[in-house]
Enzyme design. Sequence first.
Site, PDB file in Angstrom:
ATOM      1  N   HIS A  17       0.838  -1.208   0.000  1.00  0.00           N
ATOM      2  CA  HIS A  17       0.000   0.000   0.000  1.00  0.00           C
ATOM      3  C   HIS A  17       0.871   1.256   0.000  1.00  0.00           C
ATOM      4  O   HIS A  17       0.625   2.200  -0.755  1.00  0.00           O
ATOM      5  CB  HIS A  17      -0.883   0.051   1.263  1.00  0.00           C
ATOM      6  N   LYS A  41     -18.005  -7.094   7.158  1.00  0.00           N
ATOM      7  CA  LYS A  41     -16.602  -7.545   7.200  1.00  0.00           C
ATOM      8  C   LYS A  41     -16.108  -7.612   8.632  1.00  0.00           C
ATOM      9  O   LYS A  41     -16.402  -6.737   9.442  1.00  0.00           O
ATOM     10  CB  LYS A  41     -15.712  -6.566   6.418  1.00  0.00           C
ATOM     11  N   ARG A  90      -1.714  -6.846  -8.478  1.00  0.00           N
ATOM     12  CA  ARG A  90      -0.608  -7.736  -8.124  1.00  0.00           C
ATOM     13  C   ARG A  90      -0.502  -8.936  -9.040  1.00  0.00           C
ATOM     14  O   ARG A  90       0.574  -9.473  -9.249  1.00  0.00           O
ATOM     15  CB  ARG A  90      -0.791  -8.262  -6.693  1.00  0.00           C
ATOM     16  N   SER A 127      -2.569  -7.830   2.876  1.00  0.00           N
ATOM     17  CA  SER A 127      -3.004  -7.695   4.269  1.00  0.00           C
ATOM     18  C   SER A 127      -3.418  -9.044   4.827  1.00  0.00           C
ATOM     19  O   SER A 127      -3.207  -9.330   6.008  1.00  0.00           O
ATOM     20  CB  SER A 127      -4.181  -6.722   4.364  1.00  0.00           C
TER      21      SER A 127
HETATM   22  P1  ADP Z   1      -9.593  -4.203  -0.648  1.00  0.00           P
HETATM   23  O1  ADP Z   1     -10.270  -5.039   0.393  1.00  0.00           O
HETATM   24  O2  ADP Z   1     -10.426  -3.070  -1.148  1.00  0.00           O
HETATM   25  O3  ADP Z   1      -8.919  -4.968  -1.758  1.00  0.00           O
HETATM   26  P2  ADP Z   1      -6.921  -3.824   0.399  1.00  0.00           P
HETATM   27  O4  ADP Z   1      -6.526  -3.017   1.583  1.00  0.00           O
HETATM   28  O5  ADP Z   1      -6.649  -5.280   0.443  1.00  0.00           O
HETATM   29  O6  ADP Z   1      -8.441  -3.471   0.182  1.00  0.00           O
HETATM   30  O7  ADP Z   1      -6.211  -3.247  -0.909  1.00  0.00           O
HETATM   31  C1  ADP Z   1      -6.381  -1.905  -1.290  1.00  0.00           C
HETATM   32  C2  ADP Z   1      -5.666  -1.692  -2.616  1.00  0.00           C
HETATM   33  O8  ADP Z   1      -4.263  -1.873  -2.444  1.00  0.00           O
HETATM   34  C3  ADP Z   1      -6.093  -2.664  -3.722  1.00  0.00           C
HETATM   35  O9  ADP Z   1      -6.149  -1.979  -4.954  1.00  0.00           O
HETATM   36  C4  ADP Z   1      -4.969  -3.658  -3.747  1.00  0.00           C
HETATM   37  O10 ADP Z   1      -4.811  -4.255  -5.011  1.00  0.00           O
HETATM   38  C5  ADP Z   1      -3.794  -2.764  -3.423  1.00  0.00           C
HETATM   39  N1  ADP Z   1      -2.687  -3.548  -2.885  1.00  0.00           N
HETATM   40  C6  ADP Z   1      -2.677  -4.322  -1.773  1.00  0.00           C
HETATM   41  N2  ADP Z   1      -1.484  -4.913  -1.614  1.00  0.00           N
HETATM   42  C7  ADP Z   1      -0.713  -4.502  -2.637  1.00  0.00           C
HETATM   43  C8  ADP Z   1       0.642  -4.793  -3.065  1.00  0.00           C
HETATM   44  N3  ADP Z   1       1.413  -5.623  -2.380  1.00  0.00           N
HETATM   45  N4  ADP Z   1       1.085  -4.186  -4.195  1.00  0.00           N
HETATM   46  C9  ADP Z   1       0.264  -3.368  -4.890  1.00  0.00           C
HETATM   47  N5  ADP Z   1      -0.999  -3.072  -4.566  1.00  0.00           N
HETATM   48  C10 ADP Z   1      -1.480  -3.625  -3.457  1.00  0.00           C
END
Ligand code: ADP
Length: 152
Positions: A17, A41, A90, A127
Amino acid sequence: MKRFVFPGSFDPMTLGHKDIIERVLPMCDELIIGVGQNSEKNYLFSLDERMNFILETHNKEPKIKVLSFQGLTINFCKNVDATAIVRGLRNPADFEFEKSVAQTNRRLSGIETLFLLTAADYSYISSSIVREIIFHKGDYSSLVPEAVKNSR
Ligand code: ADP
């Protein structure tokens, strides 16, 4: 005024992030990080914790705002008058899912989604993997920003 929204759960924020945030910042005038709070959630970290991790990590960046939201991302974007949504990609699974969401969002609201490809060093970080490590009491410190380390 280019005001982008980067929406997500950030449960918790990871180096993936942080990398997307740092790379998209030069492309906009304001970056609103929308931290989702949806009743169906089960989050590991509270809304306050998830927002504070981002605020602490980027406390020197005046272009960044951290806001919480519920419900549809496009409604949140309309409320804050955003010009685009930012998402990270990703892998092919992300692409397939994000493609239909972005196309639907554009059909319903006209708002574009901008995709940044994950950095090679962080593409494996999510995450959910961090939560799994926390659950099994492992060391997740190399996957998260300073503010998240030792938080559990
Ligand atoms: P959501 O539940 O909306 O997917 P996340 O917090 O998991 O929320 O992810 C938010 C954004 O961050 C998403 O667009 C996700 O693809 C991006 N993201 C998460 N981890 C990575 C990573 N390692 N590299 C690039 N983008 C990431």
